[in-house]
Design a protein around this motif. Sequence first.
Motif: not given
Length: 217
Positions: A74-89, A96-104
Amino acid sequence: MHTGEPKTPQARTGRANQKLRTRRALVQAAVELMRTGRDVTMLEVATSALVSEATAYRHFPDLPSLLQEAMAGQMPTPAEALASVADSRDPVERIAVATEHLLRLVLTYQGATRAMIAATITRPEAAGARPAMRFGLIDHALAPLDDTLGATDPAAVTRLKNDLAAVVSAEALFCLTDLCRLGPEEAIASVVRTATTLTRAALSGDEPIGGRPVAQH
């Protein structure tokens, strides 16, 4: 004493198929109840699946094990969850994105999350039944550190991950909503702010007291 005719292969297959159907019905009922965000109990799941509570317990030893199976897939993979920042280093942006994703996700499945936390607090040995999504998200978010801080000071990365595990969590969110009486959005913003502050401090070398000594300026 007459015990009747031995079961035929077809009868055994039919019984196995019935058990599988019942198990699937319980898992699907749990998924549907979890999506409501309401409290989830074994009795409620069993009732929704049109079986008795005793039958539910024959398939799953406890509620956490049922919820774990229901959450799988039911849950997206970490890579799917952070897709919006996939190009960010930038680890700060990524955490920040990972935290908000988990809490939602926690808010979406709040009843099931609370049930699993309650079960593992009273039975620590059952903690392995919790999905522990935070660890995969944190590892993926901090992956850019593998070639930087991780290469020069791997212990610092380990400390950061441990610190974040206490913050990027349902427990932190519920502390703010239940005890501090914050609204969901304000609580999420607070946890994200704390997680990014910890990450930024680790990158700058100014770790909080309890890690390495705070740098003197």
